[in-house]
Design an enzyme around this catalytic site. Structure first.
Site, PDB file in Angstrom:
ATOM      1  N   ARG A 129      -9.610  22.477 -25.596  1.00  7.87           N
ATOM      2  CA  ARG A 129      -8.493  23.101 -24.959  1.00  7.87           C
ATOM      3  C   ARG A 129      -8.344  24.774 -24.957  1.00  7.87           C
ATOM      4  O   ARG A 129      -7.892  25.564 -24.048  1.00  7.87           O
ATOM      5  CB  ARG A 129      -7.282  22.914 -25.829  1.00  7.87           C
ATOM      6  CG  ARG A 129      -6.836  21.427 -25.631  1.00  7.87           C
ATOM      7  CD  ARG A 129      -5.635  20.745 -26.630  1.00  7.87           C
ATOM      8  NE  ARG A 129      -5.606  19.521 -26.260  1.00  7.87           N
ATOM      9  CZ  ARG A 129      -4.659  18.772 -26.781  1.00  7.87           C
ATOM     10  NH1 ARG A 129      -3.980  19.135 -27.971  1.00  7.87           N
ATOM     11  NH2 ARG A 129      -4.717  17.345 -26.642  1.00  7.87           N
ATOM     12  N   HIS A 154       1.603  24.709 -27.757  1.00  8.43           N
ATOM     13  CA  HIS A 154       1.752  23.389 -27.887  1.00  8.43           C
ATOM     14  C   HIS A 154       1.685  23.156 -29.114  1.00  8.43           C
ATOM     15  O   HIS A 154       2.495  22.049 -29.640  1.00  8.43           O
ATOM     16  CB  HIS A 154       0.556  22.647 -26.813  1.00  8.43           C
ATOM     17  CG  HIS A 154       0.539  21.329 -27.143  1.00  8.43           C
ATOM     18  ND1 HIS A 154       1.388  20.458 -26.405  1.00  8.43           N
ATOM     19  CD2 HIS A 154      -0.463  20.582 -27.819  1.00  8.43           C
ATOM     20  CE1 HIS A 154       0.994  19.326 -26.752  1.00  8.43           C
ATOM     21  NE2 HIS A 154       0.045  19.451 -27.515  1.00  8.43           N
ATOM     22  N   ARG A 214      -7.660  22.799 -32.243  1.00  4.17           N
ATOM     23  CA  ARG A 214      -7.458  21.246 -32.580  1.00  4.17           C
ATOM     24  C   ARG A 214      -8.235  20.572 -31.282  1.00  4.17           C
ATOM     25  O   ARG A 214      -7.585  20.857 -30.141  1.00  4.17           O
ATOM     26  CB  ARG A 214      -6.049  20.737 -32.798  1.00  4.17           C
ATOM     27  CG  ARG A 214      -5.861  19.342 -32.863  1.00  4.17           C
ATOM     28  CD  ARG A 214      -4.555  18.980 -33.307  1.00  4.17           C
ATOM     29  NE  ARG A 214      -3.694  18.861 -32.285  1.00  4.17           N
ATOM     30  CZ  ARG A 214      -3.282  18.365 -31.420  1.00  4.17           C
ATOM     31  NH1 ARG A 214      -4.119  17.350 -30.972  1.00  4.17           N
ATOM     32  NH2 ARG A 214      -2.356  18.439 -30.464  1.00  4.17           N
TER      33      ARG A 214
HETATM   34  C1  LIG Z   1       4.278  16.979 -25.424  1.00  7.98           C
HETATM   35  C2  LIG Z   1       3.508  16.593 -26.634  1.00  7.98           C
HETATM   36  C3  LIG Z   1       2.315  15.744 -26.666  1.00  7.98           C
HETATM   37  C4  LIG Z   1       1.387  15.461 -27.615  1.00  7.98           C
HETATM   38  N1  LIG Z   1       0.605  14.496 -27.095  1.00  7.98           N
HETATM   39  C5  LIG Z   1      -0.122  14.174 -28.564  1.00  7.98           C
HETATM   40  C6  LIG Z   1      -1.127  13.170 -28.270  1.00  7.98           C
HETATM   41  O1  LIG Z   1      -1.405  12.617 -27.078  1.00  7.98           O
HETATM   42  N2  LIG Z   1      -2.234  13.027 -29.316  1.00  7.98           N
HETATM   43  C7  LIG Z   1      -2.235  13.724 -30.200  1.00  7.98           C
HETATM   44  O2  LIG Z   1      -2.975  13.431 -31.315  1.00  7.98           O
HETATM   45  N3  LIG Z   1      -1.135  14.772 -30.478  1.00  7.98           N
HETATM   46  C8  LIG Z   1      -0.319  14.812 -29.565  1.00  7.98           C
HETATM   47  N4  LIG Z   1       0.708  15.796 -29.715  1.00  7.98           N
HETATM   48  C9  LIG Z   1       0.863  16.625 -31.142  1.00  7.98           C
HETATM   49  C10 LIG Z   1       1.549  15.757 -32.002  1.00  7.98           C
HETATM   50  O3  LIG Z   1       2.534  14.955 -31.254  1.00  7.98           O
HETATM   51  C11 LIG Z   1       2.142  16.237 -33.285  1.00  7.98           C
HETATM   52  O4  LIG Z   1       1.362  17.094 -33.746  1.00  7.98           O
HETATM   53  C12 LIG Z   1       2.551  15.221 -34.286  1.00  7.98           C
HETATM   54  O5  LIG Z   1       3.472  14.251 -33.486  1.00  7.98           O
HETATM   55  C13 LIG Z   1       3.406  15.865 -35.163  1.00  7.98           C
HETATM   56  O6  LIG Z   1       3.785  14.955 -36.078  1.00  7.98           O
HETATM   57  P1  LIG Z   1       4.422  15.205 -37.632  1.00  7.98           P
HETATM   58  O7  LIG Z   1       4.999  13.973 -38.341  1.00  7.98           O
HETATM   59  O8  LIG Z   1       3.600  16.143 -38.243  1.00  7.98           O
HETATM   60  O9  LIG Z   1       5.864  16.188 -36.921  1.00  7.98           O
HETATM   61  P2  LIG Z   1       7.169  15.733 -36.253  1.00  7.98           P
HETATM   62  O10 LIG Z   1       6.947  14.464 -35.257  1.00  7.98           O
HETATM   63  O11 LIG Z   1       7.569  16.925 -35.451  1.00  7.98           O
HETATM   64  O12 LIG Z   1       8.089  15.507 -37.003  1.00  7.98           O
HETATM   65  C14 LIG Z   1       8.994  16.506 -37.800  1.00  7.98           C
HETATM   66  C15 LIG Z   1      10.239  15.855 -38.786  1.00  7.98           C
HETATM   67  O13 LIG Z   1      10.600  16.721 -39.596  1.00  7.98           O
HETATM   68  C16 LIG Z   1      11.897  16.866 -39.353  1.00  7.98           C
HETATM   69  N5  LIG Z   1      12.431  18.229 -39.857  1.00  7.98           N
HETATM   70  C17 LIG Z   1      11.775  19.187 -39.480  1.00  7.98           C
HETATM   71  N6  LIG Z   1      12.598  20.437 -39.985  1.00  7.98           N
HETATM   72  C18 LIG Z   1      13.400  19.810 -40.970  1.00  7.98           C
HETATM   73  C19 LIG Z   1      14.281  20.384 -41.715  1.00  7.98           C
HETATM   74  N7  LIG Z   1      14.316  21.675 -41.750  1.00  7.98           N
HETATM   75  N8  LIG Z   1      15.147  19.659 -42.531  1.00  7.98           N
HETATM   76  C20 LIG Z   1      14.960  18.161 -42.355  1.00  7.98           C
HETATM   77  N9  LIG Z   1      14.118  17.582 -41.541  1.00  7.98           N
HETATM   78  C21 LIG Z   1      13.319  18.517 -40.927  1.00  7.98           C
HETATM   79  C22 LIG Z   1      12.366  16.435 -37.932  1.00  7.98           C
HETATM   80  O14 LIG Z   1      13.527  15.921 -38.237  1.00  7.98           O
HETATM   81  C23 LIG Z   1      11.418  15.197 -37.805  1.00  7.98           C
HETATM   82  O15 LIG Z   1      11.719  14.035 -38.352  1.00  7.98           O
HETATM   83  C24 LIG Z   1       1.538  16.271 -28.770  1.00  7.98           C
HETATM   84  C25 LIG Z   1       2.513  17.378 -28.777  1.00  7.98           C
HETATM   85  C26 LIG Z   1       3.425  17.641 -27.763  1.00  7.98           C
HETATM   86  C27 LIG Z   1       4.399  18.691 -27.907  1.00  7.98           C
END
Ligand SMILES: Cc1cc2nc3c(=O)[nH]c(=O)nc-3n(C[C@H](O)[C@H](O)[C@H](O)COP(=O)(O)OP(=O)(O)OC[C@H]3O[C@@H](n4cnc5c(N)ncnc54)[C@H](O)[C@@H]3O)c2cc1C
Length: 637
Positions: free
Chosen positions: A330, A401, A435
Site C-alpha cells: 500500500r 486508512h 501494514r
Molecule cells: C473501510 C475499511 C476496510 C477494511 N478492510 C480490511 C480488510 O479487508 N482486512 C483487514 O485485515 N483489515 C481491514 N481494515 C482494517 C480493520 O478493519 C481494522 O483495523 C480492525 O477492524 C480494527 O478492529 P479493532 O477491534 O481493533 O477496532 P474497531 O473495530 O474499530 O473497534 C473499536 C471498538 O472500540 C470502541 N471504542 C472506541 N473508543 C471508545 C471509547 N472511548 N469508549 C468506549 N468504547 C470505545 C468502539 O465502540 C468499538 O466497539 C479495514 C479498515 C477500513 C477502514
C-alpha cells in the site's frame, strides 16, 4: 519509563509455545474472582471479551455505539490472512512472517510477528467453527485470494463483507457470554478516563451517552481494544465515530505511545469530490487481484478512458514493480499514484485520480465471475459515483486508512502501565512501518482470541489486588478531571464548530504529515497545530448540556484529543529522520524514489512519554533486533 518487551528467549518458532508454558495460570475456580474491563467490542474487543468470559473471568465490555455489532470492524471488506497454504502455492508460517516483517519495512518485532503468523491458521478454524460463511471453492474448501505485498494467495474472505461476517461471529460468541451472565455489556458508554491506583490500571470513567451521567467501573485489569486513530485526518476511510480518546487518556496517564507517525494511506479509495465531504470510501485492495491500475502516458490527456489506446496507457505499477505488479504494498502503491498525479497525468476532476480497470478481467472471466467476487463493492462504487464500473474504469486515489502506531505493548500486550492491556489496532504491535492488506483482522482476532486469554492470566496470578472503593481519592480525582473537562468544553461558547476545527486539522496533517513529509512541512505543522488547538479552546462552540444525549459534546471531546495527538504525530515524524514504509521523508529517498531507511540510527520503536501539559514529551527507544530476518532493502521489483 522502562521498556521491557519481554520477548521470550529461545528459537523463534518455539518462543510462543515455551512462553505459554511459562506463563502463570489462574486456577479455574479462581477466575471468577477477577473482573476484566474490556473497552471496545470490535473484532479485538468482542473476541477478547468472549474468550475471557469463556475461561471463567467476569468481564465488563464497553462500546460507544448502540450495539457491539456496529464496531468499525464491520466495515472491513477484503479479507483476512492466514498461512494455511490451501492453494499449495508455497505459503507457510515462515513466509507469512517474512512477508509481514518485510512489508513493515523492518520496523516491527520479529517475535510478535512470528506469533501472529503462527496463530493465523487457528483464527480461520475458530471463525469457521463460529459459523463465519467464508467463500468456498467448488470442491468445498475455503477459497483464497491475493493481497498486496505477497506472492501467494492466503486471504480468506466473505465476498466484500469479511469484517461484517467475522464481527457477527465474534458478536455471537460475545452474546452467548452475555446470556450466561459472564459479560456485562455497556453499549453507548464512552470511556473518558483511565483510573490508575498505586501505579496499576484499576478502572475507567465512562459517560453514559444517553443520559450524560458519569460512571466509574473498577476491575483487576483494563483492556483497550478501541481501534485506530486514522480519523485524525478528518477525511479517512474510517467510520465517523473512530477516535483516539481512550488511548490518548491512557497516554496522558503514563502509557507510552509508539510510532504515532506511522499512518497508512490506502491507495484505492474513491477520490475526494469537494469541501462538503465528511468521509471517504475504500475500494478494497482485493480489487487489485483483477483490476489493473493505469493513467495516460501523456500529461493532461482528457480523453475518456475507452478512447485512450492501449499503447498510450501507463500501467505504472506493472511497469515499476513487475514481480508484484498491481499487488505492490500500500505505501508504495499510494506514493506511485501521487507521483503520476503530481506529474499531471491524473484522471477525473482536478486530476486527483488513477484508473482501476476491470475490462481485461471481464473479457477473460466474464462479467458474472467479477460480479460474484466483488459485486457489493461495484454496487457501492456505482451508488457513490453514478458510474458503472463494469463499463468504465473506477477512479481511485489514496486516502488515510489505518494506523500502525498506537500504545506501546510488550509481548504480553501489556502497556507501560501495569494492568493496562491493549489489543487490535489500538496497539502498535505487529505491522511496523506499513501494514499488509488483510493483516489487521488477523491481528485483532489473534490478540483477542489467542493472545490475551493466556497473557492476562499471568498478570492476574502474579498481582495482589486490594479492593478499590468508589470514593478512593484516585477514583474521585479521575471523575473530577472528566467533569472539569466537559464543563470547560461547554463553557467556551465560541463561534466555530468542532467539525470546522477537525476539518482544518485534517488539512494540515494531510499536507504536512501525510503520504510524504519533509522537515519544513513538519516544522510548519508544529506551529499550526498548537495554534489551532489554542483557538479551539478559545473559540469552539458546543451546544447543549453535559447531562443529556449530546453529540456535539462527544465530538468536541474527540476533536480536542485529536488536536493533541496530531502534534505528537508531527513531532515523531520530524524526529525520525529517515524514510521507512509509510513514513516517507522526502529528504531520504533512493535514486528511483523509494524509501531510504537508516538502520544505524532508527532501527527502533520510538515510544513517547507524556510529561505534562506545556512540556515536550520524552522520547524513548526500544531497539529492534533481527535474529532471523536480515535487514535488507525492501524491493518489489
Ligand atoms: C473501510 C475499511 C476496510 C477494511 N478492510 C480490511 C480488510 O479487508 N482486512 C483487514 O485485515 N483489515 C481491514 N481494515 C482494517 C480493520 O478493519 C481494522 O483495523 C480492525 O477492524 C480494527 O478492529 P479493532 O477491534 O481493533 O477496532 P474497531 O473495530 O474499530 O473497534 C473499536 C471498538 O472500540 C470502541 N471504542 C472506541 N473508543 C471508545 C471509547 N472511548 N469508549 C468506549 N468504547 C470505545 C468502539 O465502540 C468499538 O466497539 C479495514 C479498515 C477500513 C477502514
Amino acid at each position: 519509563m522502562k521498556l521491557d518487551a519481554r520477548i521470550p528467549s529461545g528459537p523463534l518458532e518455539r518462543k510462543w509455545s515455551q512462553h505459554k508454558f511459562e506463563l502463570k495460570l489462574v486456577n479455574p475456580a479462581n477466575k471468577r474472582k477477577y473482573t476484566v474491563l474490556m473497552v471496545g467490542s470490535g473484532l479485538a474487543g468482542a473476541g477478547g471479551a468472549a474468550a475471557l468470559a469463556e475461561l471463567g473471568y467476569e468481564v465488563k465490555c464497553f462500546c460507544y455505539q448502540d450495539s457491539p455489532r456496529r464496531a468499525h470492524s464491520i466495515a472491513a471488506q477484503g479479507g483476512i490472512n492466514a498461512s494455511k497454504n490451501y492453494h499449495n502455492d508455497g505459503d507457510s508460517v515462515f513466509r507469512l512472517f517474512y512477508d509481514t516483517v518485510k512489508g513493515g519495512d523492518f520496523r516491527s518485532r520479529e517475535a510478535n510477528v512470528y506469533r501472529l503468523a503462527e496463530v493465523s491458521g487457528n483464527i480461520i478454524d475458530q471463525c469457521a467453527a463460529l459459523g463465519v460463511p467464508f467463500a468456498r471453492e467448488y470442491g468445498g474448501l475455503l477459497d483464497n485470494r491475493s493481497f498486496g505485498g505477497a506472492q501467494v494467495s492466503r486471504t480468506f474472505y466473505a465476498r466484500g463483507q469479511t469484517g461484517q461476517q467475522l464481527l457477527l461471529g465474534a458478536y455471537q460468541a460475545l452474546e452467548r457470554q452475555i446470556g450466561l451472565g459472564k459479560v456485562q455489556m455497556f453499549a453507548r458508554h464512552e470511556m473518558l478516563e483511565l483510573i490508575v491506583v498505586d501505579g496499576r490500571a484499576r478502572g475507567i470513567v465512562v459517560r453514559d451517552l444517553l443520559t450524560g451521567e458519569l460512571e466509574t467501573h473498577i476491575g483487576d485489569a483494563v483492556c483497550l481494544a478501541t481501534g485506530g486513530y486514522g480519523n485524525v485526518f478528518y477525511l479517512s476511510t474510517n467510520a465517523k465515530g473512530c477516535n483516539t480518546t481512550a488511548i490518548w487518556r491512557a497516554y496522558r496517564r503514563g502509557a507510552g505511545f509508539a510510532n504515532p507517525c506511522f499512518t497508512q494511506i490506502h491507495p484505492t479509495c474513491i477520490p475526494v469530490t469537494g469541501e462538503h465531504q465528511s468521509k471517504l470510501t475504500l475500494m478494497s485492495e482485493s480489487l487489485r487481484n483483477d483490476g489493473r491500475i493505469w493513467v495516460p502516458k501523456q500529461q493532461g490527456d482528457a480523453r475518456p478512458a475507452d478512447r485512450i489506446p492501449e499503447q498510450e496507457r501507463d500501467y505504472y505499477l506493472e511497469r515499476k514493480y513487475p514481480s508484484y505488479g498491481n499487488l505492490a504494498p500500500r505505501d508504495i502503491s499510494s506514493r506511485a499514484a501521487k507521483q503520476v498525479c503530481d506529474e499531471g497525468r491524473g484522471v477525473g476532476p482536478g486530476g486527483q485520480g488513477v484508473y482501476l480497470d476491470f475490462s481485461d478481467a471481464i473479457g477473460r472471466l466474464g462479467e458474472d465471475a467479477i460480479r460474484e467476487k466483488y459485486g457489493n463493492l461495484f454496487e457501492m462504487y456505482e451508488r457513490i459515483t453514478a458510474e458503472n464500473p463494469y463499463r468504465v474504469p473506477m477512479r481511485i486515489y489514496p486516502a488515510a486508512h489505518y494506523t500502525m502506531g498506537g500504545l506501546w505493548v510488550d509481548y504480553n500486550l501489556m502497556s507501560t502501565i501495569p494492568g493496562l492491556f491493549v489489543l487490535g489496532e489500538a496497539n502498535f504491535s505487529d505491522h511496523g512501518a506499513n501494514r499488509l492488506g488483510a493483516s489487521a483482522l488477523m491481528q485483532g482476532l489473534a490478540d483477542g482470541y489467542f493472545v490475551i486469554p493466556y497473557t492476562i492470566g499471568d498478570y492476574l496470578a502474579r498481582t495482589r489486588h486490594a479492593s478499590v472503593p468508589e470514593d478512593h481519592p484516585d477514583v474521585r480525582a479521575a471523575v473530577a478531571e472528566v467533569h472539569g473537562r466537559l464543563e470547560r468544553l461547554l463553557a467556551v461558547n465560541g463561534k466555530r464548530t468542532p467539525t470546522s476545527f477537525h476539518r482544518e486539522l485534517g488539512r494540515v496533517l494531510w499536507e504536512d504529515c501525510g503520504m510524504t513529509r519533509n522537515r519544513a512541512g513538519l516544522e510548519r505543522a508544529l506551529q499550526l497545530v498548537p495554534a489551532l488547538r489554542e483557538e479551539f479552546w478559545r473559540n469552539v462552540t458546543v451546544a447543549g448540556e453535559a447531562g443529556e444525549l449530546n453529540q456535539s459534546l462527544e465530538l468536541a471531546g474527540r476533536v480536542a484529543d485529536f488536536l493533541e495527538l496530531a502534534e505528537l504525530m508531527c513531532r515523531d515524524a520530524l524526529t525520525r529522520d529517515e524514510s521507512c514504509g509509510c513514513h516517507f521523508r522526502e529528504e531520504h529517498q533512493t535514486e528511483d524514489g523509494e524509501a531510504l531507511r537508516d538502520d544505524e540510527r532508527y532501527c527502533h520503536v520510538a515510544v513517547w512519554e507524556y510529561a505534562g501539559d506545556g512540556r515536550p514529551p520524552v522520547r524513548h527507544e526500544e531497539p529492534l533486533e533481527y535474529e532471523t530476518v536480515h535487514l535488507a532493502t525492501r524491493s518489489y521489483k
